[in-house]
Design an enzyme around this catalytic site. Sequence first.
Site, PDB file in Angstrom:
ATOM      1  N   ASP A 161      -7.704 -17.574  -1.025  1.00 18.95           N
ATOM      2  CA  ASP A 161      -7.754 -18.835  -0.256  1.00 18.95           C
ATOM      3  C   ASP A 161      -8.823 -18.801   0.833  1.00 18.95           C
ATOM      4  O   ASP A 161      -9.533 -19.778   1.053  1.00 18.95           O
ATOM      5  CB  ASP A 161      -6.408 -19.115   0.440  1.00 18.95           C
ATOM      6  CG  ASP A 161      -5.244 -19.210  -0.511  1.00 18.95           C
ATOM      7  OD1 ASP A 161      -5.377 -18.783  -1.677  1.00 18.95           O
ATOM      8  OD2 ASP A 161      -4.181 -19.690  -0.091  1.00 18.95           O
ATOM      9  N   ARG A 184     -12.153   5.484 -10.408  1.00 20.36           N
ATOM     10  CA  ARG A 184     -11.367   4.385 -10.962  1.00 20.36           C
ATOM     11  C   ARG A 184     -12.159   3.469 -11.888  1.00 20.36           C
ATOM     12  O   ARG A 184     -11.649   3.032 -12.924  1.00 20.36           O
ATOM     13  CB  ARG A 184     -10.794   3.540  -9.813  1.00 20.36           C
ATOM     14  CG  ARG A 184      -9.612   4.186  -9.171  1.00 20.36           C
ATOM     15  CD  ARG A 184      -9.019   3.303  -8.112  1.00 20.36           C
ATOM     16  NE  ARG A 184      -7.967   4.041  -7.419  1.00 20.36           N
ATOM     17  CZ  ARG A 184      -7.342   3.608  -6.351  1.00 20.36           C
ATOM     18  NH1 ARG A 184      -7.636   2.431  -5.829  1.00 20.36           N
ATOM     19  NH2 ARG A 184      -6.410   4.340  -5.782  1.00 20.36           N
ATOM     20  N   ALA A 238       0.860  -1.197   0.000  1.00 19.53           N
ATOM     21  CA  ALA A 238       0.000   0.000   0.000  1.00 19.53           C
ATOM     22  C   ALA A 238       0.885   1.231   0.000  1.00 19.53           C
ATOM     23  O   ALA A 238       1.845   1.321   0.764  1.00 19.53           O
ATOM     24  CB  ALA A 238      -0.918  -0.017   1.205  1.00 19.53           C
TER      25      ALA A 238
HETATM   26  C1  LIG Z   1      -0.235  -2.000  -4.761  1.00 14.55           C
HETATM   27  C2  LIG Z   1      -1.272  -1.713  -3.703  1.00 14.55           C
HETATM   28  C3  LIG Z   1      -1.464  -0.405  -3.222  1.00 14.55           C
HETATM   29  C4  LIG Z   1      -2.425  -0.146  -2.243  1.00 14.55           C
HETATM   30  N1  LIG Z   1      -2.553   1.117  -1.721  1.00 14.55           N
HETATM   31  C5  LIG Z   1      -3.425   1.344  -0.705  1.00 14.55           C
HETATM   32  C6  LIG Z   1      -3.511   2.608  -0.054  1.00 14.55           C
HETATM   33  O1  LIG Z   1      -2.795   3.545  -0.390  1.00 14.55           O
HETATM   34  N2  LIG Z   1      -4.401   2.772   0.950  1.00 14.55           N
HETATM   35  C7  LIG Z   1      -5.211   1.736   1.378  1.00 14.55           C
HETATM   36  O2  LIG Z   1      -6.001   1.943   2.317  1.00 14.55           O
HETATM   37  N3  LIG Z   1      -5.136   0.530   0.796  1.00 14.55           N
HETATM   38  C8  LIG Z   1      -4.269   0.306  -0.210  1.00 14.55           C
HETATM   39  N4  LIG Z   1      -4.195  -0.931  -0.776  1.00 14.55           N
HETATM   40  C9  LIG Z   1      -5.087  -1.976  -0.248  1.00 14.55           C
HETATM   41  C10 LIG Z   1      -4.544  -2.505   1.089  1.00 14.55           C
HETATM   42  O3  LIG Z   1      -3.186  -2.803   0.938  1.00 14.55           O
HETATM   43  C11 LIG Z   1      -5.313  -3.761   1.526  1.00 14.55           C
HETATM   44  O4  LIG Z   1      -6.694  -3.478   1.581  1.00 14.55           O
HETATM   45  C12 LIG Z   1      -4.879  -4.271   2.905  1.00 14.55           C
HETATM   46  O5  LIG Z   1      -3.495  -4.263   3.052  1.00 14.55           O
HETATM   47  C13 LIG Z   1      -5.401  -5.679   3.119  1.00 14.55           C
HETATM   48  O6  LIG Z   1      -4.899  -6.158   4.348  1.00 14.55           O
HETATM   49  P1  LIG Z   1      -5.239  -7.631   4.824  1.00 14.55           P
HETATM   50  O7  LIG Z   1      -4.606  -7.833   6.151  1.00 14.55           O
HETATM   51  O8  LIG Z   1      -6.709  -7.850   4.726  1.00 14.55           O
HETATM   52  O9  LIG Z   1      -4.590  -8.574   3.710  1.00 14.55           O
HETATM   53  P2  LIG Z   1      -3.057  -8.809   3.295  1.00 14.55           P
HETATM   54  O10 LIG Z   1      -2.204  -7.695   3.717  1.00 14.55           O
HETATM   55  O11 LIG Z   1      -3.046  -9.197   1.874  1.00 14.55           O
HETATM   56  O12 LIG Z   1      -2.655 -10.085   4.161  1.00 14.55           O
HETATM   57  C14 LIG Z   1      -3.117 -11.383   3.788  1.00 14.55           C
HETATM   58  C15 LIG Z   1      -2.369 -12.411   4.599  1.00 14.55           C
HETATM   59  O13 LIG Z   1      -2.985 -13.691   4.450  1.00 14.55           O
HETATM   60  C16 LIG Z   1      -1.981 -14.666   4.222  1.00 14.55           C
HETATM   61  N5  LIG Z   1      -2.601 -15.817   3.549  1.00 14.55           N
HETATM   62  C17 LIG Z   1      -3.360 -15.837   2.420  1.00 14.55           C
HETATM   63  N6  LIG Z   1      -3.766 -17.096   2.164  1.00 14.55           N
HETATM   64  C18 LIG Z   1      -3.257 -17.885   3.144  1.00 14.55           C
HETATM   65  C19 LIG Z   1      -3.321 -19.294   3.433  1.00 14.55           C
HETATM   66  N7  LIG Z   1      -3.979 -20.176   2.664  1.00 14.55           N
HETATM   67  N8  LIG Z   1      -2.664 -19.757   4.541  1.00 14.55           N
HETATM   68  C20 LIG Z   1      -1.951 -18.905   5.340  1.00 14.55           C
HETATM   69  N9  LIG Z   1      -1.857 -17.569   5.099  1.00 14.55           N
HETATM   70  C21 LIG Z   1      -2.498 -17.084   4.024  1.00 14.55           C
HETATM   71  C22 LIG Z   1      -0.938 -13.925   3.417  1.00 14.55           C
HETATM   72  O14 LIG Z   1       0.302 -14.602   3.432  1.00 14.55           O
HETATM   73  C23 LIG Z   1      -0.906 -12.594   4.180  1.00 14.55           C
HETATM   74  O15 LIG Z   1      -0.116 -12.728   5.335  1.00 14.55           O
HETATM   75  C24 LIG Z   1      -3.238  -1.216  -1.759  1.00 14.55           C
HETATM   76  C25 LIG Z   1      -3.054  -2.514  -2.247  1.00 14.55           C
HETATM   77  C26 LIG Z   1      -2.081  -2.774  -3.204  1.00 14.55           C
HETATM   78  C27 LIG Z   1      -1.905  -4.203  -3.690  1.00 14.55           C
END
Ligand SMILES: Cc1cc2nc3c(=O)[nH]c(=O)nc-3n(C[C@H](O)[C@H](O)[C@H](O)COP(=O)(O)OP(=O)(O)OC[C@H]3O[C@@H](n4cnc5c(N)ncnc54)[C@H](O)[C@@H]3O)c2cc1C
Length: 382
Positions: A229, A297, A53
């Site tokens: 997943d 977007r 992010a």
């Molecule tokens: C390039 C980019 C830029 C972004 N910019 C912004 C921004 O500026 N502002 C904003 O608010 N949001 C932004 N986002 C969105 C934001 O990053 C996400 O909404 C947020 O980080 C999601 O967090 P999370 O903890 O839900 O998932 P993630 O951070 O994706 O974590 C998922 C976790 O689950 C684990 N996992 C998955 N499947 C399994 C499995 N089967 N077994 C064990 N572990 C598993 C992974 O290894 C990881 O640890 C951006 C996203 C991207 C890709």
Amino acid sequence: MTSVTSGKRDFDLLIIGSGISGLTAAISAAEKGLAVAVISKEAYLSECNTSYAQGGIVGIGKNDSPELLEKDITLAGDGINCSEAVRLLATEGPKLVEEFLVKKIRVPFCKDESGKPDLTREAAHSIRRIYHIKDKTGEVIENELIRFAKNHGGIKLFHSHTAIDLITNTHNSRNTQERYRRTRVIGAYVLEESMNRVIVFFSPSVILATGGAGNLFLHTSNPPGASGDGIAMAYRIGAEVMNAEYVQFHPTVLYHRDVKRFLISESLRGEGARLMNKKGEYFMEKYDQDLKDLAPRDEVARAIFREMELEDSEYVKLDARCIRDIDLEKRFPAIFGQCKALGLDIGKEPIPVVPAAHYFCGGRKCLHRSSRCEQISLCVST
Ligand SMILES: Cc1cc2nc3c(=O)[nH]c(=O)nc-3n(C[C@H](O)[C@H](O)[C@H](O)COP(=O)(O)OP(=O)(O)OC[C@H]3O[C@@H](n4cnc5c(N)ncnc54)[C@H](O)[C@@H]3O)c2cc1C
């Protein structure tokens, strides 16, 4: 050959995923005295969407209010949003960023001259309310969360542990009568990569925090691990998945043979860059006369797709030469550097870009509305 062994671990709470969702839940639960396990399938806990992010996170703006934020979110969601969830997010979210990320975890957000968070603005927000750490917000937050969680005695972190399926009474019990009861999640089967075996994590509560599903698509901004997943696991035990058709496509990800998933930030268009087709025509005016290249977007991504179809092309171009009075290298060091490494000077030639799956808006339907499953919550967002 992979073997299923009797390897077994017991925790009060199992969290699948070590991004911002998983670690925040882990720290909150551990502070209440629960023994928590966090597993990640990646070799590094920090390899997740969170770390990529760039722009920032919604905080509290000047003269801001939960009502105003609620209005902005509802508008951005075209009114399809679950209003209960929007209200909760608008009321609790910014407060938690302050109390949890700023005060407890001590995330060093950029400050203005008066020492307050430096607020920036992002699409669909009516005011400046975004806290950021330059263009590395996610990476810094993720590293600070990992540091905090590692120092907390109540949390055990496991990398290279891939959850395969959830264990439930209705699917996995030897007592045949259990299948007629309500479904309860009691743990997960997990592949422990270093031992090449499947082990069992038992826990009366499981949180799925597995991020999004960008890799279902040809082009995505997400890292390879974002493969849906958690949604699949929830679905396999009978959970109701909804809004899975709502996938936000970021209009501009670099189109290159060797470099995938590299985001070309919206702020480049914010500073004046314009989208052009193969013929060299700036086309956004055709699709939105007012906002042009800064339309929402979904509109911009659809317009690009249409132009690609019309020209039978695999990409369009983003012309940063229109940006005046800004040193591109200083203002956009990551984008400038990455393109330069590929032999592209963004001050002299347009950047090939393509829309890419960015953010998965769907997920597991709210628990309390479902009669079949309990004790599982799903945080999917990317
Ligand atoms: C390039 C980019 C830029 C972004 N910019 C912004 C921004 O500026 N502002 C904003 O608010 N949001 C932004 N986002 C969105 C934001 O990053 C996400 O909404 C947020 O980080 C999601 O967090 P999370 O903890 O839900 O998932 P993630 O951070 O994706 O974590 C998922 C976790 O689950 C684990 N996992 C998955 N499947 C399994 C499995 N089967 N077994 C064990 N572990 C598993 C992974 O290894 C990881 O640890 C951006 C996203 C991207 C890709």
